[in-house]
Design an enzyme around this catalytic site. Structure first.
Site, PDB file in Angstrom:
ATOM      1  N   SER A 176      43.412 -17.666  -2.970  1.00 58.10           N
ATOM      2  CA  SER A 176      42.269 -17.127  -2.231  1.00 58.10           C
ATOM      3  C   SER A 176      42.334 -17.587  -0.785  1.00 58.10           C
ATOM      4  O   SER A 176      42.926 -18.637  -0.478  1.00 58.10           O
ATOM      5  CB  SER A 176      40.962 -17.628  -2.861  1.00 58.10           C
ATOM      6  OG  SER A 176      39.849 -17.396  -2.022  1.00 58.10           O
ATOM      7  N   TYR A 202      36.597 -25.661  -4.995  1.00 60.09           N
ATOM      8  CA  TYR A 202      37.267 -24.385  -5.220  1.00 60.09           C
ATOM      9  C   TYR A 202      38.474 -24.241  -4.295  1.00 60.09           C
ATOM     10  O   TYR A 202      39.564 -23.836  -4.713  1.00 60.09           O
ATOM     11  CB  TYR A 202      36.287 -23.236  -4.995  1.00 60.09           C
ATOM     12  CG  TYR A 202      36.884 -21.867  -5.251  1.00 60.09           C
ATOM     13  CD1 TYR A 202      37.218 -21.461  -6.549  1.00 60.09           C
ATOM     14  CD2 TYR A 202      37.115 -20.980  -4.198  1.00 60.09           C
ATOM     15  CE1 TYR A 202      37.768 -20.211  -6.782  1.00 60.09           C
ATOM     16  CE2 TYR A 202      37.661 -19.732  -4.426  1.00 60.09           C
ATOM     17  CZ  TYR A 202      37.981 -19.351  -5.719  1.00 60.09           C
ATOM     18  OH  TYR A 202      38.539 -18.105  -5.942  1.00 60.09           O
TER      19      TYR A 202
END
Length: 334
Positions: A176, A202
């Site tokens: 990501s 994350y």
């Protein structure tokens, strides 16, 4: 699968790899004219979102697709829809909870060593607060990285068998843009001492996904296995369901600043399929792809708003990749 050229498998090269695909390309664009009959593919997190679309597209192209899912009921429903919409054989559904080492081990045992050609490490988790596994591991790192690390390690022989069978096997790690927020904090992987920030947790897990691909290619290239990382871009999926108001506000601000624009699932999964089937990545690994192309590298202190399509140095560093590999191997083996 597209036949692989016969040149030696390599690690990242100086010149960036380009393909005919762009941010607007779809999964059907990438797979147009490609016959994946005889290809065995595992897609984690395949009951919804990007994983669902990735598995659907592979199935439509003739691959023997396995949906590795935590929610088997949802996976079975997805498999039924894929078979109906593609006219192909119904994908197999197998349970897999990446945060549970026993579940990963059962999945590997069930697979049983059959030659495997594609492993798509797609599943991902976002938490709104600190959650831990029974081992005390921070849940995002445990699920997004350690679970996939254990899965790929357990399937190495199957991937090597697939590589021998079809002149190469590939692993795709879904990362990501968030990786640009943080590298891997080896001194406090599980937020035992530093204040917990779900966004940083994350980000760390997404950097770890990329480092895995770098190390896996280095260690397994002799088996004919290459691993690459992809950034699908901004896609509205169930991944955002646990976002805190702060996380949602951050995402909205990034969109307003032009850091990304939302894609459809078909567009987001397209880059995954570029890494999975495009001839440009058949025998080279350790790359980070964005919008169907290899991304350019930016310094670790680069501003995300100025480099929305780059990859930070800390996500491709071979020394960090080897260090993370050793740490991960020790954790999952304990």
């Amino acid at each position: 699968m597209v036949p692989a050229p016969r040149d030696p498998i390599t690690t990242p090269i100086t010149k960036l790899i380009t393909t005919p695909f762009t941010a607007s390309s779809t999964t059907d664009d990438v797979l147009r004219g490609i016959d994946l009959s005889g290809v065995r593919a595992i897609v984690t997190g395949a009951s919804s979102g990007l994983g669902l679309e990735t598995a659907r597209a592979l199935t439509a192209a003739g691959a023997e697709t396995v949906l590795a899912v935590r929610n088997v009921e949802a996976g079975e429903a997805a498999a039924e829809r894929m078979a109906a919409s593609t006219g192909r054989a119904r994908p197999r559904v197998l349970p897999l909870d990446l945060a549970d080492r026993a579940s990963v081990a059962r999945f590997v045992e069930t697979w049983g060593g059959r030659p495997l050609h594609l492993l798509i490490n797609n599943a991902g988790l976002v938490t709104g607060g600190l959650e831990r596994t029974p081992e005390g591991w921070e849940l995002q790192f445990a699920t997004n990285h350690l679970g996939h690390f254990a899965l790929a390690s357990g399937l190495r022989e199957a991937l090597a068998g697939g590589a021998a069978e079809r002149d190469g096997a590939r692993i795709v790690a879904v990362s990501s843009t968030a990786h640009m927020r943080a590298g891997v904090d080896f001194d406090d992987l599980h937020f035992d001492r530093r204040p917990y920030d779900p966004q940083l947790a994350y980000a760390q897990s997404k950097t770890a996904n990329s480092l895995f691909a770098v190390a896996a290619t280095h260690r397994w290239a002799s088996d004919g296995i290459v691993a690459n990382t992809v950034n699908p871009g901004g896609v509205a999926t169930g991944l955002q369901r646990n976002f805190t108001p702060r996380q949602k506000a951050s995402l909205d601000a990034a969109e307003a600043a032009g850091v990304f624009t939302y894609k459809t699932a078909e567009q987001g999964a397209a880059t995954t399929l570029v890494a999975a089937v495009a001839p440009e990545f058949a025998r080279t690994g350790g790359h980070y792809l964005d919008d169907g192309q290899e991304a350019y590298t930016v310094p670790n202190d680069a501003d995300l708003a100025e480099h929305p399509h780059g990859v930070k140095e800390w996500a491709l560093d071979p020394e960090l990749a080897d260090r993370l590999w050793d740490v991960s191997a020790d954790l999952v083996a304990a």
